[in-house]
Design an enzyme around this catalytic site. Structure first.
Site, short mmCIF file in Angstrom:
data_model
loop_
_atom_site.label_atom_id
_atom_site.label_comp_id
_atom_site.label_asym_id
_atom_site.label_seq_id
_atom_site.Cartn_x
_atom_site.Cartn_y
_atom_site.Cartn_z
N SER A 116 42.44 45.39 34.37
CA SER A 116 41.82 46.58 33.77
C SER A 116 41.08 47.34 34.86
O SER A 116 40.64 46.74 35.85
CB SER A 116 40.81 46.16 32.71
N ASP A 117 40.95 48.65 34.69
CA ASP A 117 39.98 49.35 35.53
C ASP A 117 38.61 48.80 35.10
O ASP A 117 38.46 48.23 34.02
CB ASP A 117 40.05 50.87 35.35
N TRP A 118 37.64 48.98 35.97
CA TRP A 118 36.34 48.33 35.76
C TRP A 118 35.64 48.88 34.51
O TRP A 118 35.12 49.99 34.51
CB TRP A 118 35.49 48.51 37.02
N GLY A 119 35.68 48.10 33.46
CA GLY A 119 35.04 48.54 32.21
C GLY A 119 35.99 49.27 31.28
O GLY A 119 35.55 49.92 30.33
N ALA A 120 37.30 49.15 31.51
CA ALA A 120 38.26 49.91 30.70
C ALA A 120 38.61 49.21 29.39
O ALA A 120 39.27 49.79 28.53
CB ALA A 120 39.54 50.16 31.49
#
Ligand code: BGC
Length: 758
Positions: A227-231
């Site tokens: 995931s993108d960071w916090g996605a």
């Protein structure tokens, strides 16, 4: 590593724990099973390794080398150069024990306003995917992984964590996914990072169509998805959709939800196993390729950063051959960016450079120049005293070189630009300097296109983009002719923002942005709308001249699975050595499908000594001519003649050839009573059956039939062509022509025309 054995021995809790990271930059370790943690770091144009002990998201990263950003790199159109950069970054990672470098970014530059365009390559999917491929191959050849990002449609920063990018299937495939597709298939990145946004309503982090159907089933990807960071929104849905690793850590909260969902029978343990297996496979790859004793020679990499940038800068204007500068002249360097250049963008890619070379530093080895600051960078306000001082210096010199561009606050990850203008204080400076010195040269530092109201008032314009920590060295090398400029624009510079195709729909309303311009992104739009750009895609000047001599195609007709070789010859007709970027576009003006006037399908950069001529060969396959046909959910080529255009830019086509291409596969024909008479008669079989039918029901194909109406023969024929079959019943005064009979005709026609598909 015996992954099957480990999977057998793991508890559900241990499995779930591996589905998310530890802190910001590590995967989790499982000591009981001797599973080590690994570290990942940003990327893409340098190593932003955050202090391991602190493990936080802030800027506290180790001293490193900042290379030119992707927007600059793309202008090199040089696969070899990107691969070299990748290898160097891979070595840096090995030296620092970083297993995966988070990049490159292959998102399309839909709008020049996107705050993060400096991290992306191009408005063109082929160029973007070719360069991403080279970069990935380079890094991974060193036993270090990459994470291709942000998959997909993260084309703006505004509401990037919630917005839904609404796009039609053909545009999705031809533009936005094509930018990733080649890189996934040809370079096999160890990881693919999903984007923050939603795609047609579904978060990319839990999107089965993107993460499994397309990425894995269609493109054959077998690496890790992260995931993108916090996605992550719903982690359990993410696991089901094919998202293997969540970053950063969810502090165990989402791991618990995974355990719970498996226990309640809501999540299949097999899906969790798939995620864990891919995490373990990635750990194994790094373990296998780990090198000890790699020494990071920063000075060497700094030199490479300067060399790369000099291969990227784009000479946009050179009236009266103002460049290269004659060093015996009285020269002034004006503008704060000559002293402290803007060379990278803000956000997650921000490198803690171990040193920076400005143009003022580098010019000391060449000659003396006078310098004035000219404008402020911390706010857009005219400071009269520094402005006047600069104008005075400009007045007193033979050549005034103005170093301008976008300050940090104008462009960064996290927000979009609001306009394409340079700061007002810089525009005023350019105006005033150009008024007093007719030999004014502009050097631009910016991550994306800018408007240039001054373009006619200055003699030279050199686009440096955000050129990395050694940008000043590269600038001086080009300005004084030690190096010959050889970059070309990887994006269109419009005359004004409102010319841009996404203008009416950027950044959207609320949490929805509609990609209404469809496939007409970048030059595809400017070409079709006949809008003159300020500088077109693929454009860039050199200190020498090139002549395009001839073009040859290896065959006149291309069948399935065949390749076509296009050979062209280019000669350096000028006085100095130089590199030319030769571009190949395909044009399809016969298929009846709405297509762009040209699509880039090949490029080569060739180095030529004065008087030297070289042949360049491009290899095209069926995909080079295809469009995405949503009826068959596949790439498709209509049979017909396609043009091959080779030139020095998208608006400077020098050579043309053509080839007949056979259709890829047949599209199912599905006529209905609403099909028009023209549709039915569009094939020979259709024409024949239709004539037979008209005879049978006794309808003459003439004026008395009522079908032809009034007016000229031509008009009558046009009307007839547009008439739906069902309407014939009302228009013909003939009882034997019934709806039932028409239905039978349609049925027969569909069977005959599709017979070879069964
Ligand atoms: C960015 C990614 C980056 C990640 C880790 C995110 O905010 O969108 O590109 O790799 O942070 O820093």
């Amino acid at each position: 590593m015996n992954i099957d054995k480990i999977l057998n021995e793991m508890t559900l809790e241990e499995k779930a724990s591996l589905c998310s990271g530890e802190g910001f930059w590590h995967t989790k370790a499982v000591e009981r099973l001797d599973i080590q943690r690994i570290m990942v770091s940003d990327g893409p144009h340098g190593l932003r390794k955050v202090n391991e002990e602190k493990d936080c998201v802030t800027d506290e990263s180790i001293k490193a080398v900042c290379f030119p950003t992707a927007s600059a790199l793309a202008c090199s159109f040089d696969r070899g150069l990107l691969e070299k950069l990748g290898k160097t970054l891979g070595d840096e990672c090995q030296a620092e024990d970083v297993a995966v470098l988070l990049g490159p970014g292959a998102n399309i530059k839909r709008s020049p306003l996107c705050g993060r365009n400096f991290e992306y390559f191009s408005e063109d999917p082929y160029l973007s995917s070719e360069l991403a491929t080279a970069y990935i191959k380079g890094v991974q050849s060193r036993g270090v992984g990459t994470s291709l990002k942000h998959f997909a449609l993260n084309n703006q920063e505004h509401r990037r964590m919630s917005v839904s990018a609404e796009v039609d299937e053909r545009t999705l495939r031809e533009i936005y996914l094509a930018s990733f597709e080649g890189a996934v298939k040809n370079a096999k990145p160890w990881a693919v990072m999903c984007s923050y946004n939603r795609v047609n309503g579904v978060y990319a982090s839990e999107n089965p169509k993107l993460l499994t159907d397309i990425l894995r089933d269609e493109w054959g990807y077998n690496g890790l998805t992260v995931s993108d960071w916090g996605a992550v929104d719903n982690r359990v849905n993410g696991v089901m959709a094919g998202l293997d690793l969540e970053m950063p850590s969810s502090m165990g909260k989402n791991d618990k939800l995974i355990v719970e969902a498996v226990r309640l029978g809501k999540l299949d343990i097999k899906d969790v196993d798939k995620c864990v297996r891919r995490v373990l496979e990635l750990l194994e790859k790094y373990e296998d390729g780990k090198k000890s004793n790699v020494v990071w020679d920063k000075e060497k990499d700094n030199k490479l950063a300067a060399k790369i940038e000099s291969e990227c800068m784009v000479l946009l204007k050179n009236e009266d051959n103002i460049l290269p500068i004659d060093k015996s002249k009285k020269i002034a360097f004006i503008g704060k960016f000559a002293e402290s250049p803007r060379y990278q963008g803000g956000g997650s890619s921000h490198i803690n450079s171990y040193k920076v070379t400005s143009a003022l530093d580098a010019v000391k080895d060449i000659c003396e120049v006078s310098y004035a600051e000219g404008y402020l960078t911390n706010e857009d306000k005219i400071d009269k005293s520094i402005l006047n001082k600069a104008v005075k210096i400009a007045e007193d010199c033979d050549i005034a070189v103005l170093f301008v561009g976008l300050p940090d606050m104008f462009e960064s990850e996290g927000y979009d630009r609001e306009h394409l203008r340079l700061p007002g204080c810089q525009l005023e400076l350019i105006k005033r300097v150009a008024e007093v010195n007719e030999n004014t040269v502009i050097v631009l530092h910016n991550g994306s296109a800018v408007e240039m109201p001054f373009a006619d008032d200055v003699k030279g314009i050199l686009e440096a983009y955000l050129g990395g920590q050694a940008v000043g060295q590269a600038e001086v090398d080009i300005l004084f002719g030690k190096k010959n400029p050889c970059g070309k624009l990887a994006e269109t510079f419009p005359k004004k923002l409102s010319d841009n195709p996404s203008y009416l729909n950027f950044p959207g309303e609320g949490d929805r942005v509609r990609y209404q311009e469809g496939i007409f992104v970048g030059y595809r739009y400017y070409d079709k709308k006949e809008i003159e750009p300020l500088f077109p895609f693929g454009y860039g000047l050199s200190y020498t001249d090139f002549e395009y001599k001839y073009i040859e195609v290896s065959k006149d007709e291309m069948n399935d699975d065949e390749e076509l070789t296009v050979t062209v010859a280019v000669k350096n007709t000028g006085k100095v050595k130089g590199k030319e970027i030769v571009q190949l576009y395909v044009n399809d003006e016969q298929s009846g499908v709405i297509r762009s006037i040209k699509e880039l399908k090949g490029f080569e950069k060739v180095s030529l000594n004065p008087g030297e001529e070289k042949k360049i060969a491009f290899v095209l396959d069926k995909r080079s001519f295809a469009y995405y046909n949503t009826e068959i959910s596949d790439w498709y080529t209509e049979y017909g003649k396609y043009n091959i255009l080779v030139g020095a830019s998208s608006r400077d086509i020098k050579l043309k050839a053509s080839v007949y291409v056979a259709p890829t596969n047949k599209v199912r024909v599905e006529y209905t009573l609403n099909s028009t008479c023209g549709d039915i008669m569009s094939t020979e079989t259709g024409k024949e059956l239709f004539r037979e039918f008209l005879k049978e029901v006794n309808v003459g194909f003439d004026r008395d039939s009522g079908l032809m109406g009034e007016g000229s023969e031509q008009t009558a024929m046009e009307m007839f062509n547009e008439l739906p079959l069902r309407a014939m019943v009302s228009f013909c005064d003939n009882k034997s022509l019934t709806r039932e009979k028409l239905s039978q005709l349609v049925k027969r026609l569909n069977i005959i025309l599709n017979s070879d598909l069964y």
